[in-house]
Design an enzyme around this catalytic site. Structure first.
Site, short mmCIF file in Angstrom:
data_model
loop_
_atom_site.label_atom_id
_atom_site.label_comp_id
_atom_site.label_asym_id
_atom_site.label_seq_id
_atom_site.Cartn_x
_atom_site.Cartn_y
_atom_site.Cartn_z
N LYS A 49 0.84 -1.20 0.00
CA LYS A 49 0.00 0.00 0.00
C LYS A 49 0.87 1.25 0.00
O LYS A 49 2.07 1.17 0.28
CB LYS A 49 -0.94 -0.03 1.20
CG LYS A 49 -0.23 0.00 2.53
CD LYS A 49 -1.13 -0.46 3.67
CE LYS A 49 -0.37 -0.34 4.97
NZ LYS A 49 -1.02 -1.05 6.07
N TYR A 271 15.35 30.60 6.16
CA TYR A 271 14.22 31.29 6.78
C TYR A 271 14.37 31.34 8.30
O TYR A 271 14.76 30.35 8.92
CB TYR A 271 12.92 30.56 6.46
CG TYR A 271 12.49 30.64 5.02
CD1 TYR A 271 12.13 31.86 4.44
CD2 TYR A 271 12.41 29.49 4.23
CE1 TYR A 271 11.73 31.93 3.11
CE2 TYR A 271 12.01 29.56 2.91
CZ TYR A 271 11.67 30.78 2.36
OH TYR A 271 11.26 30.84 1.06
C1 LIG Z 1 -0.15 -1.98 6.75
C2 LIG Z 1 -0.70 -3.26 7.16
C3 LIG Z 1 0.14 -4.37 7.35
C4 LIG Z 1 1.64 -4.28 7.26
O1 LIG Z 1 2.14 -3.66 8.41
P1 LIG Z 1 3.71 -3.51 8.67
O2 LIG Z 1 3.79 -3.01 10.05
O3 LIG Z 1 4.21 -2.52 7.67
O4 LIG Z 1 4.32 -4.83 8.48
C5 LIG Z 1 -0.46 -5.58 7.65
N1 LIG Z 1 -1.81 -5.68 7.78
C6 LIG Z 1 -2.62 -4.63 7.63
C7 LIG Z 1 -4.09 -4.81 7.78
C8 LIG Z 1 -2.11 -3.38 7.33
O5 LIG Z 1 -2.93 -2.35 7.20
#
Ligand SMILES: *Cc1c(COP(=O)(O)O)cnc(C)c1O
Length: 379
Positions: A49, A271
């Site tokens: 994702k 800045y």
């Molecule tokens: C993002 C996510 C993961 C992966 O999590 P990590 O901590 O990056 O390994 C797994 N399961 C779900 C439902 C997630 O949203």
């Protein structure tokens, strides 16, 4: 008539901007392999994702094809990007989909999480004509997605109708990184209880998983058939077990020096004049700013790497640029690359160290890297 000029799409030029993220796909492959072994050979849902946590979902998916069970993403758009790119492996939509999106998911061959009781009836009406593989998410303590155990019992009649499509059950830990396992153990017990309710109702799931990276690294996977690592695939971790496994960070962020100038003592930089040169210095301006995802609060706090040494980022980080102070005798020229995010976990400018300094987590730094940054892939 529209001229060619106007029709030319605005394609980012890979060499146009002197800033790039380098992603070592070989490291991601080796991390996947390490994680698979550490899990005892469970199927990996590689979590891609948010553009694979900023690493680029399509190149990462291609590199992991054949090494993992499938890919997990959070939206229909992210799934479409993978399918458009020719990825044929199983794709799980973690965040679920509205019922109206099921026909599209069916065409794309997606697996969709059931994230609540609200659209189950609509699913039941649509699925016979538009078959989609489903996974039932149980809310065991995240308070976000999934059916609460109480809702699970109420929904059993509907779930029974959906049973032919439900291939798996999943949950998500809220405290996998916490040395105290108390809450994780309670979540597991709730998950087991929910699976039993399903079994008793005649709903058989072959797949079950509730582990992210930390759960895998900390050995919280008992009974699961699959595991869903994200962060650890990219070689990043928030728990000591991750470093012990030898995970290799895959991403480095490299910016070119666009200007070098020598300034006398007393010169203020940037800045707000938050930096005053204590003695004569050489100031290098780099083509990277907070618009790229290099956080503004790293000014006067981070270092960057240059030919094996590190030098401080001075003054405030601005939108497109940041400034680095070097002693006058250090040779540096426009066009020289400097390393902003180091792929060496122990370096002071590694993503983990910078995240710690900022009081955040590595996820936020890599996910924050803007799409305008060109990605270069090494295999
Ligand atoms: C993002 C996510 C993961 C992966 O999590 P990590 O901590 O990056 O390994 C797994 N399961 C779900 C439902 C997630 O949203």
């Amino acid at each position: 008539m529209v001229s060619d000029q106007v029709l030319t799409p605005l394609v980012p030029q890979p060499e146009g901007r002197a800033l790039r993220a380098e992603v070592d796909l070989g490291r991601i492959q080796r991390n996947a392999d390490r994680l698979k072994r550490a899990s005892g050979g469970k199927g990996l849902w590689a979590v891609l994702k948010a553009n694979a946590y900023g690493h680029g979902s399509l190149p990462v998916a291609r590199a992991l094809t054949g090494l993992v069970h499938g890919f997990a993403i959070s939206s229909l758009e992210e799934a479409m990007e993978l399918r458009d790119g020719g990825i044929t492996a199983e794709i799980l939509v973690l965040g679920g989909l509205r019922a109206e999106a099921l026909p599209r998911a069916s065409v794309l061959g997606l697996t969709v999480a059931i994230v609540g009781p609200e659209s189950l009836d609509a699913y039941g009406r649509i699925l016979p004509d538009h078959p989609v593989k489903l996974q039932l998410k149980v809310d065991t303590g995240m308070g976000r997605f999934g059916l609460l155990p109480s809702e699970l019992s109420e929904c059993l009649p509907t779930l029974r109708r959906l049973a032919p499509w439900i291939g798996g059950a999943m949950a998500h830990f809220a405290t996998a990184d916490d040395p105290d396992r108390g809450f994780a153990d309670r979540q597991r017990a709730t998950f087991e209880g929910s699976l039993q309710v399903l079994t008793d109702a005649g709903i058989q799931v072959t797949e079950r998983h509730h582990g992210n990276s930390d759960a895998l690294l900390r050995g919280l996977l008992a009974g699961d058939t699959h595991v869903r690592p994200g962060l650890a695939l990219y070689g990043l971790t928030c728990v000591p077990e991750g470093r012990a496994l030898g995970l290799e960070p895959a991403l480095s962020l490299v910016a070119e020096v666009v200007r070098v100038k020598d300034v006398p003592a007393g010169t203020t930089v940037g800045y707000g004049r938050t930096f005053v040169a204590p003695h004569p210095l050489r100031i290098a301006t780099l083509a990277c700013g907070y618009a790229d995802g290099y956080r503004r609060d790293l000014g006067n706090r981070a270092v960057v790497g240059h030919r094996g040494r590190t030098f401080p980022v001075v003054g405030r980080v601005s939108m497109d640029y940041l400034t680095v102070a070097l002693p006058r005798e250090v040779e540096v020229d426009p066009g020289d690359p400097m390393v902003l995010f180091s792929p060496e976990a122990e370096a002071p400018h590694s993503i983990e160290r910078l995240a710690l300094a900022l009081g955040t987590i590595p996820y936020e730094l890599t996910c924050g890297l803007h799409r305008r940054i060109s990605r270069r892939y090494l295999s």
